[in-house]
Design a protein around this motif. Sequence first.
Motif, PDB file in Angstrom:
ATOM      1  N   PRO A   1      59.057  38.748 -31.209  1.00 51.87           N
ATOM      2  CA  PRO A   1      58.592  37.795 -32.217  1.00 51.87           C
ATOM      3  C   PRO A   1      59.665  36.809 -32.631  1.00 51.87           C
ATOM      4  O   PRO A   1      60.863  37.116 -32.622  1.00 51.87           O
ATOM      5  N   SER A   2      59.232  35.627 -33.007  1.00 47.43           N
ATOM      6  CA  SER A   2      60.139  34.626 -33.556  1.00 47.43           C
ATOM      7  C   SER A   2      60.183  34.761 -35.072  1.00 47.43           C
ATOM      8  O   SER A   2      59.472  35.577 -35.670  1.00 47.43           O
ATOM      9  N   GLU A   3      61.011  33.945 -35.691  1.00 47.74           N
ATOM     10  CA  GLU A   3      60.976  33.840 -37.144  1.00 47.74           C
ATOM     11  C   GLU A   3      59.693  33.126 -37.566  1.00 47.74           C
ATOM     12  O   GLU A   3      59.047  32.437 -36.758  1.00 47.74           O
ATOM     13  N   VAL A   4      59.325  33.294 -38.818  1.00 47.98           N
ATOM     14  CA  VAL A   4      58.083  32.706 -39.334  1.00 47.98           C
ATOM     15  C   VAL A   4      58.349  31.300 -39.864  1.00 47.98           C
ATOM     16  O   VAL A   4      59.326  31.076 -40.600  1.00 47.98           O
ATOM     17  N   VAL A   5      57.505  30.356 -39.470  1.00 45.99           N
ATOM     18  CA  VAL A   5      57.555  28.999 -40.013  1.00 45.99           C
ATOM     19  C   VAL A   5      56.566  28.932 -41.174  1.00 45.99           C
ATOM     20  O   VAL A   5      55.378  29.244 -41.002  1.00 45.99           O
ATOM     21  N   LYS A   6      57.046  28.534 -42.365  1.00 43.91           N
ATOM     22  CA  LYS A   6      56.187  28.456 -43.550  1.00 43.91           C
ATOM     23  C   LYS A   6      56.159  27.022 -44.078  1.00 43.91           C
ATOM     24  O   LYS A   6      57.206  26.389 -44.184  1.00 43.91           O
TER      25      LYS A   6
ATOM     26  N   LEU B   1      53.276  30.305 -39.356  1.00 48.20           N
ATOM     27  CA  LEU B   1      53.138  30.341 -37.899  1.00 48.20           C
ATOM     28  C   LEU B   1      54.277  31.166 -37.306  1.00 48.20           C
ATOM     29  O   LEU B   1      55.398  31.161 -37.813  1.00 48.20           O
ATOM     30  N   ARG B   2      53.932  31.897 -36.219  1.00 52.15           N
ATOM     31  CA  ARG B   2      54.960  32.674 -35.521  1.00 52.15           C
ATOM     32  C   ARG B   2      54.631  32.717 -34.038  1.00 52.15           C
ATOM     33  O   ARG B   2      53.462  32.801 -33.648  1.00 52.15           O
ATOM     34  N   LEU B   3      55.653  32.660 -33.207  1.00 50.08           N
ATOM     35  CA  LEU B   3      55.504  32.793 -31.761  1.00 50.08           C
ATOM     36  C   LEU B   3      55.924  34.192 -31.338  1.00 50.08           C
ATOM     37  O   LEU B   3      56.939  34.713 -31.803  1.00 50.08           O
TER      38      LEU B   3
ATOM     39  N   GLY C   1      53.857  20.336 -27.665  1.00 55.36           N
ATOM     40  CA  GLY C   1      54.584  19.801 -28.801  1.00 55.36           C
ATOM     41  C   GLY C   1      54.352  20.610 -30.061  1.00 55.36           C
ATOM     42  O   GLY C   1      54.026  21.806 -30.025  1.00 55.36           O
ATOM     43  N   ASN C   2      54.524  19.961 -31.203  1.00 50.12           N
ATOM     44  CA  ASN C   2      54.361  20.617 -32.491  1.00 50.12           C
ATOM     45  C   ASN C   2      52.904  20.539 -32.952  1.00 50.12           C
ATOM     46  O   ASN C   2      52.098  19.793 -32.400  1.00 50.12           O
TER      47      ASN C   2
ATOM     48  N   PRO D   1      64.457  31.457 -33.537  1.00 52.11           N
ATOM     49  CA  PRO D   1      63.695  30.460 -34.298  1.00 52.11           C
ATOM     50  C   PRO D   1      62.407  30.088 -33.558  1.00 52.11           C
ATOM     51  O   PRO D   1      62.386  30.005 -32.328  1.00 52.11           O
ATOM     52  N   CYS D   2      61.381  29.864 -34.316  1.00 52.17           N
ATOM     53  CA  CYS D   2      60.112  29.449 -33.709  1.00 52.17           C
ATOM     54  C   CYS D   2      60.254  28.020 -33.189  1.00 52.17           C
ATOM     55  O   CYS D   2      60.618  27.107 -33.949  1.00 52.17           O
ATOM     56  N   PRO D   3      59.997  27.791 -31.898  1.00 53.27           N
ATOM     57  CA  PRO D   3      60.211  26.446 -31.342  1.00 53.27           C
ATOM     58  C   PRO D   3      59.131  25.445 -31.729  1.00 53.27           C
ATOM     59  O   PRO D   3      59.305  24.241 -31.519  1.00 53.27           O
ATOM     60  N   VAL D   4      58.004  25.916 -32.267  1.00 52.97           N
ATOM     61  CA  VAL D   4      56.896  25.027 -32.636  1.00 52.97           C
ATOM     62  C   VAL D   4      56.943  24.794 -34.140  1.00 52.97           C
ATOM     63  O   VAL D   4      56.890  25.739 -34.936  1.00 52.97           O
TER      64      VAL D   4
END
Length: 802
Positions: A389-394, A220-222, A275-276, A202-205
């Motif tokens: 890569p992390s998962e994508v935050v949408k 967003l993706r890390l 942070g976020n 999971p994307c931490p941000v």
Amino acid sequence: MKFSLSWLKDHLDTDAPLEALAERLTMIGLEVEHIEDKAKALKPFTIARVISAEQHPNADRLRVCMVDTGHGAEPVQVVCGAPNARAGLVSVFSPPGTYIPAKNITLSIGSIRGVESRGMLCSAAELGISEDHDGIMELPVGAPIGAGYAEWAGLGDPVLEINLTPNRQDCTGVHGIARDLAAADIGKLKDPAIKPIKGEFPCPVMVMVEDQTLCPGFALRLVRGVKNGPSPEWLQKRLVSIGLRPINALVDITNFMTFDRGRPLHVFDAAKVKGNLTVRRAHDGETLLALDGRTYTLDGKVCVIADDHGVESLAGIMGGEASGCSEQTTDVLIESALWNEINIAQTGRRLGINSDARYRFERGVDPAFMVPGLEMATRLVLEMCGGTPSEVVKVGNAFGDDRVIDFPLAEVKRLAGIDVPLVEMRMILTRLGFTLAGNGPVMKVAIPSWRSDVHGKADIVEEIVRIFGVDKVPMTPFERGDAPRKPVLTQIQLRTRRAKRALAARGLVEAVTWSFISKPHAEAFGGGAPELALANPIAADLSDMRPSLLPSLIAAAQANADRGVSDLALFEVGQIFKGDRPQDQFVAASGIRRGFASSNGLGRHWSGSAIADALDAKADAFAVLAAAGAPMQALQVTPGGASWLHPGRSGTIQIGPQNILGYFGELHPRTLEALGADGPLIAFEMILDKIPDAKQKPTRAKPVLELSAFQPVSRDFAFIVDRGVRACDIVRAAQGVDKKLITAVSVFDVYEGKGIDDGKKSVAIAVTIQPREKTLTDQEIDAVGAKIVAEVTKKTGGALRG
């Protein structure tokens, strides 16, 4: 928009020559402005080896080189001044007759300090391929002697530059341009599906959007564990070909996506983000040190991306220096978002930033490519830099709204006048990405997400016609009918154009100024009324609508004088405002002259100087009125003018007391003081709207230019009259004696002083008598003169001066 031919062929499978591609691009609405073909320009330049380099006998800094140009030819003697010229060096040679781009010269055989030189060894700067001019080029020892340098160096990739209209946001990427060419049947579009990258964690941000109208979508993706360094050679060549400087792999990927797919992205160094992330409006007074090295002060109208520490990026325009990626970056956040086009444009104008991201976001980007663009960038990062890569935050909508238009097929014929077969229509629209349903006379057309400029039936017709061929639209003349054609320009437009030409011909320079001035300046020219004050002025000194053009012209003259240009003549033709009603708005022609800016020219005035005076302003005013079609024989000039003019050095031009056309003369010292200007200044202002229209006399007879075959006669008269008698009254009295014979009356002298009684003045006029039927005898001329004297003395109470 620039792109190389090889870059285009990454997306378009075609064998069409460069010239055919350029012509087709222009025909479908993507006008090619320039083609840079370095291989063609540098074809004469070849690879050569320096056999020997001996000291020039007559110059310490020159060497005489013998150069092997290959193919078994005899060595060529070249005189060279480069410090690195030496035996064994492999460099670039240009023979006589070669055009040197950077120097704009064509080589010839010459003698340098007495030694013949039959060519030139070149630096990279002289070839126009870099800024390096410290010495001649040094190529690898294994470079093939005699081969063409451009071909060996891989410069055979032409670069095209097209002029995009603002509505074609879909062509701000090379992929969109290729799509249009494929639709025009000049190749096949390469459009492989973009496969999603599986996230390993999971994307931490997290991302929070405070106002969805500013940011409809955000992804967003890390990527952890990246190794950021120079980008691959192919990517660097792509960027260099369009004038961009490669920085590092992560930044180069975002630049590549911007130009390849029209999808700007941004990368944050995750270690520098605290942070976020929050998408919000900036707080008044917040600042950001941006990637261009400048610090910007923000306000609540600017949309930003912020973390716990503050602003990290100007949304959709430019990132911040603090969170930028460098070679030390190991964890990277990749951002792909949708931004409000109007807000992006306003922010860019307010801050004065013109970035490639702004250029695309203010025109609109493909909303459906927000997530695929992130996936594509992620794949490039993994290929070049590695990482996990992390998962994508949408957040928000990642697809945009569906748009379907009912399209009658007959619209193409109705609007464009051409018959396009249904099969051809379907093929064109399908290749452009439209989806069609139905077979009847009205089809349903789904608009692709990347075409936000298509809103109605006419837009679909335009798409069909530009691909089918604008050159196939037949030339069809408009029905003229029996009625005469109406003029294109209105009367006031014609007067404006003619007034500008007349004043420019008299040596005045046109100025274009604001329609707003400060209240004190407006009050100095009879304005400043509450109804003419702006409710929301853009500046404190632009608070009122202008009652005259002169305040701004005077300010421009003073600004020039402050910079050492004190002799100048300016004019402007534009609107002035006497009230808030439409009938209180007029078009005026105004001008000023200062110093040695007389209409007579420097050193040509009869008095030996050329200082502008009130008579120059009068001549300018009369030139304007004559050009604008005023009845010159009906004009009257009376002494004194408006309150902003000097009472003893000004005049009023009118057609009777009820129709004042304008004023001329020297500006009042009080007016100059109010405007903070140095004098003297002479000025005029004529109201073009107040010129009466010429009377239309219906007649079948053609107008005839009457030219008399007889010599005109000129007679001068001087009258002693009371000081209060106006010169125009004397002129009018003389003109009324015989309107057929007397063609012109003008005042050439007014005198008060010695020999003239107190309270009196002498006014001298010149009268032109033009015979029509026969040559006049002396007795007949004397009789006309006697009538003039009698009429003037009767109307003015004066007497002929002895």
